[in-house]
Structures are given as C-alpha cells and as structure tokens.
Design a protein around this motif. Structure first.
Motif, PDB file in Angstrom:
ATOM      1  N   THR A   1     -25.656  -0.715  51.550  1.00 18.67           N
ATOM      2  CA  THR A   1     -26.811   0.416  50.682  1.00 18.67           C
ATOM      3  C   THR A   1     -26.569   0.000  49.461  1.00 18.67           C
ATOM      4  O   THR A   1     -25.697   0.083  48.988  1.00 18.67           O
ATOM      5  CB  THR A   1     -25.725   0.848  51.019  1.00 18.67           C
ATOM      6  N   SER A   2     -27.562   0.787  49.525  1.00 19.72           N
ATOM      7  CA  SER A   2     -28.278   0.645  47.576  1.00 19.72           C
ATOM      8  C   SER A   2     -28.932   1.466  47.183  1.00 19.72           C
ATOM      9  O   SER A   2     -29.712   2.182  47.935  1.00 19.72           O
ATOM     10  CB  SER A   2     -28.474  -0.358  46.849  1.00 19.72           C
ATOM     11  N   LEU A   3     -28.312   2.213  45.686  1.00 23.85           N
ATOM     12  CA  LEU A   3     -28.509   3.099  45.577  1.00 23.85           C
ATOM     13  C   LEU A   3     -29.281   3.360  44.274  1.00 23.85           C
ATOM     14  O   LEU A   3     -28.546   2.594  42.845  1.00 23.85           O
ATOM     15  CB  LEU A   3     -28.060   4.893  45.737  1.00 23.85           C
ATOM     16  N   SER A   4     -30.160   3.419  43.180  1.00 27.68           N
ATOM     17  CA  SER A   4     -30.864   3.853  42.557  1.00 27.68           C
ATOM     18  C   SER A   4     -30.281   4.858  41.107  1.00 27.68           C
ATOM     19  O   SER A   4     -31.188   6.296  41.301  1.00 27.68           O
ATOM     20  CB  SER A   4     -32.302   4.025  42.267  1.00 27.68           C
ATOM     21  N   LEU A   5     -29.294   4.992  40.481  1.00 29.72           N
ATOM     22  CA  LEU A   5     -28.189   6.159  39.375  1.00 29.72           C
ATOM     23  C   LEU A   5     -28.724   6.458  38.443  1.00 29.72           C
ATOM     24  O   LEU A   5     -29.119   5.716  37.610  1.00 29.72           O
ATOM     25  CB  LEU A   5     -26.872   6.044  40.023  1.00 29.72           C
ATOM     26  N   ALA A   6     -29.544   7.854  38.057  1.00 30.44           N
ATOM     27  CA  ALA A   6     -29.844   7.970  37.158  1.00 30.44           C
ATOM     28  C   ALA A   6     -29.092   9.454  36.500  1.00 30.44           C
ATOM     29  O   ALA A   6     -29.218  10.679  36.351  1.00 30.44           O
ATOM     30  CB  ALA A   6     -31.121   9.001  36.714  1.00 30.44           C
ATOM     31  N   THR A   7     -27.620   8.424  36.145  1.00 30.27           N
ATOM     32  CA  THR A   7     -26.304   8.970  35.726  1.00 30.27           C
ATOM     33  C   THR A   7     -25.759   8.252  34.446  1.00 30.27           C
ATOM     34  O   THR A   7     -25.111   7.579  34.559  1.00 30.27           O
ATOM     35  CB  THR A   7     -25.672   9.095  36.774  1.00 30.27           C
ATOM     36  N   LYS A   8     -26.699   8.157  33.531  1.00 33.24           N
ATOM     37  CA  LYS A   8     -26.612   7.761  32.228  1.00 33.24           C
ATOM     38  C   LYS A   8     -24.444   7.746  31.777  1.00 33.24           C
ATOM     39  O   LYS A   8     -23.859   6.865  31.703  1.00 33.24           O
ATOM     40  CB  LYS A   8     -26.805   7.877  31.206  1.00 33.24           C
ATOM     41  N   THR A   9     -24.225   8.917  31.226  1.00 34.85           N
ATOM     42  CA  THR A   9     -23.000   9.679  30.795  1.00 34.85           C
ATOM     43  C   THR A   9     -22.005   8.948  32.519  1.00 34.85           C
ATOM     44  O   THR A   9     -20.709   8.712  31.690  1.00 34.85           O
ATOM     45  CB  THR A   9     -22.894  10.519  31.083  1.00 34.85           C
ATOM     46  N   THR A  10     -22.439   9.215  33.553  1.00 35.11           N
ATOM     47  CA  THR A  10     -20.971   9.139  34.658  1.00 35.11           C
ATOM     48  C   THR A  10     -21.162   7.382  34.134  1.00 35.11           C
ATOM     49  O   THR A  10     -19.593   6.568  34.791  1.00 35.11           O
ATOM     50  CB  THR A  10     -21.675   9.806  36.038  1.00 35.11           C
ATOM     51  N   LYS A  11     -21.718   7.227  34.034  1.00 35.58           N
ATOM     52  CA  LYS A  11     -22.177   5.518  34.109  1.00 35.58           C
ATOM     53  C   LYS A  11     -20.811   4.833  33.181  1.00 35.58           C
ATOM     54  O   LYS A  11     -19.871   4.141  33.382  1.00 35.58           O
ATOM     55  CB  LYS A  11     -23.246   4.404  34.149  1.00 35.58           C
ATOM     56  N   VAL A  12     -21.518   5.497  32.311  1.00 35.77           N
ATOM     57  CA  VAL A  12     -20.238   4.652  30.392  1.00 35.77           C
ATOM     58  C   VAL A  12     -18.586   5.487  31.163  1.00 35.77           C
ATOM     59  O   VAL A  12     -18.216   5.192  31.051  1.00 35.77           O
ATOM     60  CB  VAL A  12     -20.700   4.978  29.456  1.00 35.77           C
ATOM     61  N   GLN A  13     -18.452   6.454  31.791  1.00 39.92           N
ATOM     62  CA  GLN A  13     -17.513   7.332  32.306  1.00 39.92           C
ATOM     63  C   GLN A  13     -16.693   6.022  32.906  1.00 39.92           C
ATOM     64  O   GLN A  13     -15.166   5.710  33.372  1.00 39.92           O
ATOM     65  CB  GLN A  13     -17.368   8.493  32.906  1.00 39.92           C
ATOM     66  N   LEU A  14     -17.728   5.588  34.185  1.00 42.08           N
ATOM     67  CA  LEU A  14     -17.094   5.016  35.877  1.00 42.08           C
ATOM     68  C   LEU A  14     -17.126   3.944  34.800  1.00 42.08           C
ATOM     69  O   LEU A  14     -15.368   3.301  35.331  1.00 42.08           O
ATOM     70  CB  LEU A  14     -17.883   4.953  36.498  1.00 42.08           C
ATOM     71  N   GLU A  15     -16.931   2.887  34.102  1.00 39.99           N
ATOM     72  CA  GLU A  15     -16.966   1.890  32.989  1.00 39.99           C
ATOM     73  C   GLU A  15     -15.801   1.647  32.691  1.00 39.99           C
ATOM     74  O   GLU A  15     -14.846   0.745  32.373  1.00 39.99           O
ATOM     75  CB  GLU A  15     -18.831   1.782  32.682  1.00 39.99           C
ATOM     76  N   ALA A  16     -16.050   2.712  31.902  1.00 38.58           N
ATOM     77  CA  ALA A  16     -14.941   2.995  30.217  1.00 38.58           C
ATOM     78  C   ALA A  16     -13.294   3.534  31.330  1.00 38.58           C
ATOM     79  O   ALA A  16     -12.457   3.028  31.010  1.00 38.58           O
ATOM     80  CB  ALA A  16     -15.180   4.057  29.191  1.00 38.58           C
ATOM     81  N   SER A  17     -13.409   3.383  32.126  1.00 40.66           N
ATOM     82  CA  SER A  17     -12.355   4.279  33.614  1.00 40.66           C
ATOM     83  C   SER A  17     -11.699   3.265  34.249  1.00 40.66           C
ATOM     84  O   SER A  17     -10.503   3.373  34.501  1.00 40.66           O
ATOM     85  CB  SER A  17     -12.326   5.220  34.194  1.00 40.66           C
ATOM     86  N   GLY A  18     -12.955   2.733  34.825  1.00 42.10           N
ATOM     87  CA  GLY A  18     -12.473   1.092  35.870  1.00 42.10           C
ATOM     88  C   GLY A  18     -12.307   2.095  37.564  1.00 42.10           C
ATOM     89  O   GLY A  18     -12.464   0.619  38.363  1.00 42.10           O
ATOM     90  N   LEU A  19     -13.072   3.054  37.203  1.00 39.23           N
ATOM     91  CA  LEU A  19     -13.428   3.386  38.712  1.00 39.23           C
ATOM     92  C   LEU A  19     -14.897   3.690  39.156  1.00 39.23           C
ATOM     93  O   LEU A  19     -15.007   3.069  40.292  1.00 39.23           O
ATOM     94  CB  LEU A  19     -13.584   5.254  38.184  1.00 39.23           C
ATOM     95  N   ILE A  20     -15.020   1.822  38.101  1.00 42.98           N
ATOM     96  CA  ILE A  20     -16.945   1.551  38.912  1.00 42.98           C
ATOM     97  C   ILE A  20     -16.317   0.330  39.893  1.00 42.98           C
ATOM     98  O   ILE A  20     -17.136   0.385  40.742  1.00 42.98           O
ATOM     99  CB  ILE A  20     -17.600   0.987  37.873  1.00 42.98           C
ATOM    100  N   ASP A  21     -15.221  -0.034  39.570  1.00 44.02           N
ATOM    101  CA  ASP A  21     -14.392  -1.141  41.060  1.00 44.02           C
ATOM    102  C   ASP A  21     -14.646  -0.015  41.819  1.00 44.02           C
ATOM    103  O   ASP A  21     -14.178  -0.712  43.282  1.00 44.02           O
ATOM    104  CB  ASP A  21     -13.358  -1.313  40.269  1.00 44.02           C
ATOM    105  N   GLU A  22     -14.613   1.124  42.297  1.00 41.48           N
ATOM    106  CA  GLU A  22     -14.444   1.675  43.292  1.00 41.48           C
ATOM    107  C   GLU A  22     -15.725   2.312  44.381  1.00 41.48           C
ATOM    108  O   GLU A  22     -15.604   2.978  45.379  1.00 41.48           O
ATOM    109  CB  GLU A  22     -13.571   3.272  43.361  1.00 41.48           C
ATOM    110  N   LEU A  23     -16.879   2.175  43.869  1.00 40.68           N
ATOM    111  CA  LEU A  23     -18.331   2.451  44.042  1.00 40.68           C
ATOM    112  C   LEU A  23     -17.988   1.040  45.590  1.00 40.68           C
ATOM    113  O   LEU A  23     -17.983   0.159  45.465  1.00 40.68           O
ATOM    114  CB  LEU A  23     -19.249   2.188  43.609  1.00 40.68           C
ATOM    115  N   GLY A  24     -18.837   2.450  46.964  1.00 42.08           N
ATOM    116  CA  GLY A  24     -18.502   1.834  47.811  1.00 42.08           C
ATOM    117  C   GLY A  24     -19.722   1.318  48.458  1.00 42.08           C
ATOM    118  O   GLY A  24     -20.681   1.260  49.145  1.00 42.08           O
ATOM    119  N   PHE A  25     -20.865   1.086  46.855  1.00 40.55           N
ATOM    120  CA  PHE A  25     -21.986   0.426  47.343  1.00 40.55           C
ATOM    121  C   PHE A  25     -22.517  -0.429  46.486  1.00 40.55           C
ATOM    122  O   PHE A  25     -22.077   0.115  45.077  1.00 40.55           O
ATOM    123  CB  PHE A  25     -23.188   1.886  48.069  1.00 40.55           C
ATOM    124  N   THR A  26     -23.732  -0.942  46.257  1.00 44.19           N
ATOM    125  CA  THR A  26     -24.402  -1.490  45.551  1.00 44.19           C
ATOM    126  C   THR A  26     -25.731  -0.567  44.132  1.00 44.19           C
ATOM    127  O   THR A  26     -26.198  -0.182  45.020  1.00 44.19           O
ATOM    128  CB  THR A  26     -25.315  -2.681  45.109  1.00 44.19           C
TER     129      THR A  26
END
Length: 355
Positions: A52-77
């Motif tokens: 499963t893959s999605l295109s996400l227009a969520t710039k601020t959230t992207k930075v938050q996920l990367e900085a916090s490390g939570l991006i590793d918990e995404l369950g899709f591409t």
C-alpha cells in the motif's frame, strides 16, 4: 537584493509551485489510483496490506515524523511528500489523484464541497490561539484594526487566511462592501504587500517574521487580530476512503500525526532546529520567538461537535459573502475516524467536545 528582484523571484517561485501541482496531477493516476469497494458506513480495516502506498501533502508532519523517529512506524509506503499546502492547490491535487491525504484548515474542505468535489475530514486538532496577523504594506497608514475600513485587503476565500480576515471584519462590524477585497491566492500575498497592490494581507509564521525583517524599517507591521483559525485537519478524497487498503493506511497514520505533533511541543529546541532553521531558513532565535508567541499546545477532541459547529459558521460566512454555495458541515466529516487522534495522545492533550 532589490525589491524588484525579490518580486521577480517570488513570482518565479509561485509559477514553479503551480507547475509542481500540474506535474503531480499528470502523474497522479500512476501514484494513487483508487480501488473502491468500501462503503461510507463500513468499519475501517485495521490491517494495511503490503504494497500500500499513499501520497501525503503533510510537510510539517513529515518533518515532525523524521525528527522524532516516528517515521519508522509508518505501516505503508509514502510514494511522495508533495510540498503543496494552499487549499486550492490541494484540491487540484485531489482531483488529479495526485494527493491522497493532506493537512489544511477546515476552509479548503468547505470550498471542495461547494465546488462539487467529495472529500472528508478524517482528523481534527483544535486551536484557540491566533495563528495569523494582518500584515501591512510598507508605508501603509494602517496601524490598527480600526483603520481597516476602506482599505485594500488581500483575501483567499478558500483558505484559512481569508476566513480570518472575513471573521475579523464581521466582528468589527465592517461590511464586506466597506473594504476593497482583492482576491488572491495566499502565495501572492507577499508580492502584493511589497508592491502596494494591497494595504493588508494575513500572514502566519514564519512568513510574517521574514516579511517584517525585510520591510519593518519601511513601516510594515503586523496587526494582531483576535480571530482564530480554530482547526487543523487531515482530509482525503472519498475515492481514497473507498479503497480499503488506503483507508486502513490513513487510519494508521492519524495516531502518528497526533503523536508527532505532541513530540514537537514537548521538544521545542529540537523542533525549532528541524523545522524553522533546517526546513524554513529562520534563525534559531526567531524560531524560539515564534514558538513563544504563537505556539499552540496540541488539543485533540473526543467529539467533533465543536469542530462541525465552527466549520458551519465559517461556511455560512462564505456563503453570505457570495463566494461559495451553502454547505452542510456535518457532511464534511467522516466520524469513523473521530476518536483516533484523541486516543493516541496523553491525557493532558485530550479535550472534550467544547474548547
């Protein structure tokens, strides 16, 4: 750099932004083609299928996920993170199947519904702190809210900035016909202020700080308005929510959206460095000042009743001004997702139905 050169640079930037949206739309079918099949009242699946893959227009959230490390918990591409935030551009991306999920205020969903595009709000964060100030052009004689009558004011009716202006005028008892409303996309507000095309335009941070740093010596100022853009939302096209796999992916990302925002609030220095300094080019000192002045503690409601009420009031103002047709705000929210953000954050960030 001269003002003329800056103006040309900003126009070039705006043109590139429009071109980027157009490019996304052309590529959209290959990125996010909907599978269909999930009824509007059917439970959202818990499991996200592999691939499963999605295109996400969520710039601020992207930075938050990367900085916090939570991006590793995404369950899709994530197939793409398009840097598209203006409501009209997001709607265009939705229409072209180029964006599956976006972060906006509640105003773009109103515009989408009024123009016949079917999309739903799937997550809500409430705000009670003003995020916009009314910036004045260099040399303008506008010094307070009392000076707005008769002025040229930039408004983008389909964006939160525009509604802040309209709500401000309504609160002040100034009729829409008592000012000269100049309809522009928010990407053109800075150029319009710089050139004197408008006397006033609403700006948020960090754009406001950048603008005042450049033109404050020439008399530009920011005027505080009490009107609040009360909601931040995640929303998605109904065609995406009808795809069981993509609906499940959206269900899985909402808790991460909320948790990453909480992380940013609880780790201000790391957040300032990651977003304001590294991403937006603002100094650490200015980033700290912005957080101190407009920072908003995350607030996730257990019920969307207040959000729907506020959205209905906003939709009615837009209809009253003749910008959009009447909209039933209840139809804009998909309550299947109502408690996901609320349940994913610590109790201190949970609120009831009312602010």
């Amino acid at each position: 750099m001269s003002s003329a050169v800056l103006g040309r640079a900003r126009k070039a930037r705006d043109a590139l932004a429009v071109a980027a949206v157009a490019s996304l739309v052309l590529a959209g079918c290959a990125t996010d083609s909907g599978g269909g099949g999930l009824a509007a009242d059917a439970p959202i699946p818990d499991d996200v299928p592999a691939g499963t893959s999605l295109s996400l227009a969520t710039k601020t959230t992207k930075v938050q996920l990367e900085a916090s490390g939570l991006i590793d918990e995404l369950g899709f591409t994530v197939s793409d993170w398009p840097d598209v935030s203006a409501g009209p551009d997001v709607i265009q991306g939705f229409r072209g199947d180029a964006i599956a999920l976006a972060t906006n205020a509640a105003v773009p969903p109103i515009q989408a519904a009024a123009t016949g595009f079917d999309a739903k709000i799937v997550a809500v964060k409430e705000k009670d702190k003003a995020q916009y100030e009314l910036a004045t052009s260099p040399g303008s004689e506008v010094e307070s809210l009392d000076d707005l009558r008769g002025r040229k004011i930039a408004v983008s009716p389909g964006q939160a900035q525009g509604v802040v202006v309209l709500r401000t005028l309504k609160t002040l008892g100034i009729g829409f016909d008592e000012v000269e409303i100049v309809e522009l996309p928010s990407t053109q507000f800075l150029t319009a202020l710089q050139s004197g095309q408008v006397d006033v335009a609403p700006l948020s941070e960090p754009s406001l700080t950048k603008y005042l740093d450049e033109y404050g010596d020439e008399g530009a100022r920011g005027i505080v308005t009490p009107e609040v853009d009360a909601l931040s939302v995640l929303w998605a096209p109904v065609s995406v929510l009808e795809d069981p796999a993509k609906a499940a992916a959206i269900k899985s990302v909402i808790p991460l959206w909320a948790r990453s925002d909480v992380w940013a609030w609880e780790n201000p220095d790391k957040w300032i460095q990651a977003y304001y300094v590294d991403s937006e080019g603002v100094s650490f000192e200015d980033g700290k000042r912005i957080i101190d002045s407009v920072g908003q503690e995350p607030r996730y409601p257990s019920s969307w009743d207040y959000a729907i009420q506020w959205t209905q009031e906003t939709a009615d103002i837009l209809a009253e001004g003749g910008w959009f047709s009447e909209v039933d705000a209840e139809d804009l929210f998909d309550r299947r997702f109502e408690t996901l953000a609320y349940e994913s954050v610590p109790e201190i960030y949970r609120v009831g139905a009312d602010l």
